[in-house]
Design a protein around this motif. Structure first.
Motif, short mmCIF file in Angstrom:
data_model
loop_
_atom_site.label_atom_id
_atom_site.label_comp_id
_atom_site.label_asym_id
_atom_site.label_seq_id
_atom_site.Cartn_x
_atom_site.Cartn_y
_atom_site.Cartn_z
N THR A 96 0.65 -1.65 0.36
CA THR A 96 0.22 0.07 -0.22
C THR A 96 0.78 1.67 0.10
O THR A 96 0.40 3.04 0.03
CB THR A 96 -0.72 0.19 1.61
N ASP A 144 2.96 4.26 -1.66
CA ASP A 144 2.65 4.69 -2.98
C ASP A 144 4.45 5.09 -3.31
O ASP A 144 4.81 6.31 -2.48
CB ASP A 144 1.95 5.81 -3.06
N SER A 204 -2.12 3.78 -1.04
CA SER A 204 -3.15 4.00 -2.32
C SER A 204 -2.11 2.59 -2.46
O SER A 204 -0.56 1.55 -1.91
CB SER A 204 -2.69 4.46 -3.10
N GLY A 261 -2.11 1.06 -6.96
CA GLY A 261 -2.09 0.25 -8.49
C GLY A 261 -3.00 0.05 -9.04
O GLY A 261 -3.96 -1.17 -8.35
N MET A 297 -2.81 10.00 -3.65
CA MET A 297 -3.20 9.85 -5.47
C MET A 297 -2.17 10.20 -6.36
O MET A 297 -1.81 10.46 -7.15
CB MET A 297 -4.30 9.98 -6.15
N HIS A 342 1.13 9.48 -8.57
CA HIS A 342 1.48 8.72 -9.19
C HIS A 342 2.90 8.07 -9.60
O HIS A 342 4.01 8.25 -8.94
CB HIS A 342 1.74 9.12 -11.01
N ASP A 343 2.69 6.34 -9.65
CA ASP A 343 4.24 5.59 -9.14
C ASP A 343 4.74 6.42 -10.58
O ASP A 343 4.45 6.45 -11.12
CB ASP A 343 3.90 4.60 -9.81
N ARG A 393 -4.28 5.50 -9.11
CA ARG A 393 -4.20 4.69 -7.84
C ARG A 393 -5.51 4.73 -6.93
O ARG A 393 -5.81 5.69 -7.77
CB ARG A 393 -3.36 5.88 -6.86
N HIS A 394 -5.39 4.13 -5.68
CA HIS A 394 -6.69 2.96 -5.88
C HIS A 394 -6.41 3.34 -4.08
O HIS A 394 -5.71 2.99 -3.91
CB HIS A 394 -7.37 2.20 -6.06
#
Length: 577
Positions: free
Chosen positions: A399, A401, A409, A411, A444, A446-447, A455-456
């Motif tokens: 979890t 990020d 979060s 992915g 949220m 981004h990776d 992301r969730h």
């Protein structure tokens, strides 16, 4: 009959009266075979994992239920009312029954059979206190930004492992404990040496928690800066003004070699934000920050206003890539202390984290990889499933990020894997493990490795679990606080850390009540160290006791981390269907 046979499934054939009879009968011997499932990584969620025996593992027959070694027996309590307070044995924490989801039925204590019994550790924060990239300098703006007891994380973890090894079985059922799982923040600062120490503590061995100059401590506790506790000096620092003691020889003792017995049970690993991000917050990448981590300069203090500004930015997620932090470090280059460089302090990548777990030298009591597999390493994933017993599956999530910030979060790829895995195991009881708890999953960012992937957050995960009522519990950490939350069809069990007081871990027992309900029993445990301390006892045991007492007295620490009674020792009821 299932394809595999586990200790917990063997125990499931016995009711409570049989447990007691077997435990007290003359001539009962240990003869239960145990099957443990390796992690399936994310390579193939279409088939259940194949179980295999953990090398050298022998499990005792079910023992009589016992409160010994748990907070059902006693819990650390403070003496006195002001200033630095000493600890002693205190009142036990009773077990409460929670019927938020479904009511219990009478007589279930005589019907129940065990499905699984295990231990959750979380937020060990194994710390290199001399690391140049620690953010102790924020203490000028926030007292709780630095802990006076952090030099003792290794001895504290070894003492916790002693406690786990000393438990004969589940406190309620007596069922043999079949494994231990960590739920992240195993290390403190994404440092290779901290990862080495963590693996050695868990598997057993000798750990020397010292970096840089092997002859001398080089950190804030001999800096002469009054914001920090100087245990070996007469300096009237801020913590001594609050009543902290002078303990001659403390720093030398804190850097001595620690002997960890290692867990006797197989153990599984979960990653947390402090394992994956600089200081648990920043997605730095390489370059300047890596050079600083392994180099010869360490920033120890900054003006309070600057510290408060940086801390507030961290809280708000304003600087996930650490740009402001880099500028601050550059601006204060001339204020840094000279320390001994050490390449072992280098940050580790996700691939290096996986490779370290998969290294045969770190197998310990097993399984190889501690849940992670070669498939994880090849695919760059940090989530997996594993079989706990005939009827129970565990899912460990990632979890953190990678885009930065301490909130969490998942992915899209991981979410889809989770959906597939839940469908495959529709007939199993499912336990989910992660570092972040649901309300903290709001990140949220981004990776960087997957910039187009969505992301969730926690709400989406909760909704997914509700669509799959075979999910019985979601176990996590991150908040450093005990909290148990009902979600209609499952329980979310958040456990306190082992770095901030009350320094706890949890035993979990899952039972079938044979009346249409299940019960999840949660029982908190402390480390094996004595509660009473002796400032002249700088042995490993004495330091482990000090670790607990210093954490209780840490300035700025929350006094709410134990949670309410309903968040501690509990019976959590669920419908079986």
């Amino acid at each position: 009959m299932s394809r595999i046979r586990s200790a917990t499934s063997a125990v499931a054939a016995l009711d409570r009266r049989t447990f007691l009879a077997a435990a007290t009968a003359t001539g009962v011997t240990a003869g239960l075979g145990v099957a443990f499932g390796p992690g399936t990584g994310s390579a193939d969620a279409s088939q259940p994992p194949t179980a295999h025996a953990a090398a050298g593992r022998v499990v005792e027959a079910p023992a009589a239920p016992s409160r010994a070694g748990t907070t059902l027996e006693t819990f650390s309590a403070a003496r006195g009312g002001i200033g630095y307070r000493r600890l002693a044995d205190g009142p036990a924490w009773a077990r409460g029954v929670r019927t938020d989801i479904v009511a219990g039925k009478g007589g279930r204590e005589d019907r129940r059979t065990a499905l699984a019994s295990f231990v959750q550790l979380t937020d060990l924060h194994i710390t290199d206190v001399q690391h140049p990239m620690r953010y102790e300098f924020l203490r000028s703006g926030r007292t709780g930004a630095w802990r006076p007891h952090e030099a003792l994380t290794v001895v504290g973890a070894a003492s916790l492992i002693e406690r786990v090894n000393g438990l004969r079985g589940g406190p309620v059922t007596g069922a043999p404990l079949s494994f231990v799982i960590t739920t992240g923040d195993n290390t403190d600062n994404n440092s290779t040496i901290e990862l080495d120490w963590f693996l050695a503590v868990m598997n057993g061995g000798r750990i020397t928690p010292n970096t840089g100059d092997p002859r001398h401590y080089e950190g804030v506790q001999n800096s002469g800066i009054k914001e920090f506790w100087h245990p070996d000096q007469a300096l009237r620092d801020a913590d001594k003004q609050r009543g902290f003691p002078r303990i001659d020889g403390f720093l030398e003792a804190a850097l001595r070699t620690v002997h960890s017995p290692g867990l006797r049970l197989p153990w599984y690993s979960t990653i947390g934000n402090h394992d994956d991000l600089g200081g648990g917050v920043y997605s730095f990448g390489g370059g300047y920050l890596e050079e600083l981590a392994t180099g010869g300069r360490k920033l120890q203090i900054i003006p309070a206003a600057e510290a408060a500004k940086i801390y507030q930015g961290e809280r708000e997620g304003a600087d996930p890539h650490g740009k402001d932090m880099k500028e601050l470090l550059r601006a204060h280059a001339k204020d840094m202390r000279r320390v001994t460089p050490d390449e072992r302090r280098a940050p580790f990548s996700q691939a290096e984290y996986l490779a370290a777990h998969l290294d045969p030298a770190h197998t310990g009591p097993g399984p190889v990889g501690h849940g992670y597999t070669k498939a994880n390493l090849e695919q760059g994933t940090l989530y997996y499933s594993f079989r706990i017993s005939d009827d129970v599956i565990g899912l460990s999530l990632d979890t953190t990020d990678p885009g930065g910030h301490y909130t969490g979060s998942v992915g899209t790829a991981q979410l889809r894997w989770l959906e597939r895995t839940l469908k495959v195991h529709k007939d199993d009881h499912i336990l989910v493990f992660s570092h972040h708890y649901s309300r903290s999953m709001t990140n949220m960012n981004h990776d960087p490795a997957h910039p187009g992937e969505a992301r969730h957050g926690g709400d989406e995960i909760i909704a997914l679990f509700k669509r799959h009522p075979q999910v019985r519990a979601w176990l996590n950490g991150h908040s450093h606080q005990n909290e148990i939350t009902p979600h209609g069809t499952f329980w979310e069990i958040t456990t306190a850390s082992h770095v901030d007081f009350p320094q706890l871990a949890r035993v979990i027992e899952i039972v079938d009540n044979h009346d249409g309900t299940l019960s999840l029993f949660t029982t908190l445990i402390e480390a094996a160290a004595p509660r009473r301390t002796d400032f002249t006892d700088l042995s490993q045991t004495g330091l482990a006791a000090l670790y607990r007492e210093l954490s209780f007295n840490a300035p700025g620490a929350s006094q709410k981390l134990a949670g309410d009674p309903g968040d501690r020792n509990t019976e959590l009821l669920l419908p079986k269907g």
